[in-house]
Write an enzyme that holds these catalytic residues in place. Structure first.
Site, PDB file in Angstrom:
ATOM      1  N   ASN A 172      12.033 -47.710 -23.728  1.00  0.00           N
ATOM      2  CA  ASN A 172      11.593 -47.929 -22.630  1.00  0.00           C
ATOM      3  C   ASN A 172      13.208 -47.662 -21.423  1.00  0.00           C
ATOM      4  O   ASN A 172      14.762 -48.018 -22.463  1.00  0.00           O
ATOM      5  CB  ASN A 172      12.189 -49.665 -22.920  1.00  0.00           C
ATOM      6  N   CYS A 224      13.409 -52.124 -13.328  1.00  0.00           N
ATOM      7  CA  CYS A 224      12.490 -51.671 -14.053  1.00  0.00           C
ATOM      8  C   CYS A 224      11.180 -50.990 -12.954  1.00  0.00           C
ATOM      9  O   CYS A 224       9.860 -50.070 -13.533  1.00  0.00           O
ATOM     10  CB  CYS A 224      12.048 -51.925 -15.616  1.00  0.00           C
ATOM     11  N   HIS A 270       4.948 -48.885 -16.842  1.00  0.00           N
ATOM     12  CA  HIS A 270       6.002 -48.721 -17.133  1.00  0.00           C
ATOM     13  C   HIS A 270       6.295 -49.159 -18.617  1.00  0.00           C
ATOM     14  O   HIS A 270       5.418 -49.964 -19.449  1.00  0.00           O
ATOM     15  CB  HIS A 270       7.217 -50.047 -16.917  1.00  0.00           C
TER      16      HIS A 270
END
Length: 332
Positions: free
Chosen positions: A289, A112, A259
């Protein structure tokens, strides 16, 4: 250190929407349970397109938005932890799809944190002045790795791609990257080769961990409590590091794009930094996500809405499997 500028942005979001009610039909959960714990209402799933296709669509839009030809792109860097192939690199597939035949290509996997890692790498290439147009594509198909019988993890993830075309600038750029490999078991997805080599034995002991169930061998595994504890501190530390490097105070940031792993993580990390919520952009409610694609998709949303203005000091911050973390600050 020379900076970078955004010449164009683009994104691709699959049409199929999996809202919380859909998940309540396949696992024991509810819209209220999911939203209260994550901040997520829905996420998009690529039900009929491969990952590289999503990345290519985002890349095309970024190039078109920049007003150049794909043949003017000199370097393509792709961040993904969900490749369609072990090889060739996803960047090569995207190069072919968009017609960027003059571009060098390679992929990056820091999960990520991938987009921030790519920004750091791209800046160094642009600083050499050998490259003028660098395309970053962050494209993720987490639906290919998620265990849809695990209610704790399957509700979190979606699919999407974001892209930015970068050029060199004299404006501010600061970055910081870090990792804590000792914590890798908190979040992982094992590569299952399914080899038919007749001499293979059990090598799990070398990892210090037993991949002894089908789920552990084939799907994304996450220790939610461990990830939360790491993420909050890592994100706050990364922003402090990059601010110290740049010689400015965190309060001087105009916008933070984190994020989008969990709204609770974002709120706690920014609270530790003393950053007010009106300076923090989130789209987790409608995107979930999407790993390294989170930040560039959010960035494209902001550019499209006309919310990015000259002179803004923008901070990107994230964390991911590895465990990796990092932050970058760009002056627009």
């Amino acid at each position: 250190m020379s900076g970078i500028e955004f010449l164009g942005t683009g994104s691709y979001v699959p049409e199929f929407v999996a809202d919380n009610e859909k998940f309540a039909q396949i696992v024991e959960t509810s819209d209220e349970w999911i939203f209260q714990r994550t901040g997520i209402k829905q996420r998009h799933i690529s039900t009929d397109k491969p990952n590289y296709y999503m990345g290519a669509q985002a890349a095309k839009r970024a190039v078109e938005n920049a007003g150049i030809s794909a043949q003017d792109v000199e370097l393509i860097i792709v961040s993904t932890c969900t490749p369609d192939f072990f090889y060739p690199a996803m960047s090569c597939l995207i190069q072919k799809k968009i017609g960027a035949k003059n571009a060098a290509c390679f992929d990056v996997n820091s999960a990520c944190t991938g987009f921030i890692t790519c920004l750091d790498i791209a800046q160094k290439y642009l600083e050499t002045e050998k490259y003028k147009n660098v395309l970053i594509v962050s494209t993720e198909k987490l639906s290919s790795q998620v265990d849809y019988t695990d209610r704790a993890s399957c509700i979190l993830f979606g699919d999407a791609a974001g892209a930015v075309l970068l050029g060199k600038s004299d404006k501010r750029f600061n970055s910081f990257l870090g990792a804590e490999g000792d914590e890798f078991e908190a979040l992982y997805c094992k590569a299952n080769y399914q080899s038919n080599c007749p001499w293979f034995g059990d090598i799990d002991e070398f990892y210090g961990h037993r991949f002894d169930t089908p789920a552990k061998q084939n799907f994304l595994m996450q220790d939610g409590k461990a990830v939360y504890k790491f993420a909050v501190n890592a994100m706050a530390d990364a922003v402090r590091h990059v601010a110290k490097q740049g010689g400015f105070d965190v309060s001087e940031l105009d916008l933070v794009i984190p994020h989008q792993a969990n709204l609770r993580i974002i709120e706690k990390a920014t609270e530790l930094l003393g950053i007010p919520s009106d300076k923090v952009y989130t789209n987790i409610e409608h995107m979930g996500n999407v790993s390294s694609a989170c930040i560039p998709v959010a960035l494209n949303e902001l550019f499209t809405a006309g919310r990015i203005h000259a002179g803004m000091k923008i901070c990107f911050v994230g964390f991911g499997a590895g465990l990796t973390y990092g932050a970058a600050v760009i002056e627009v």
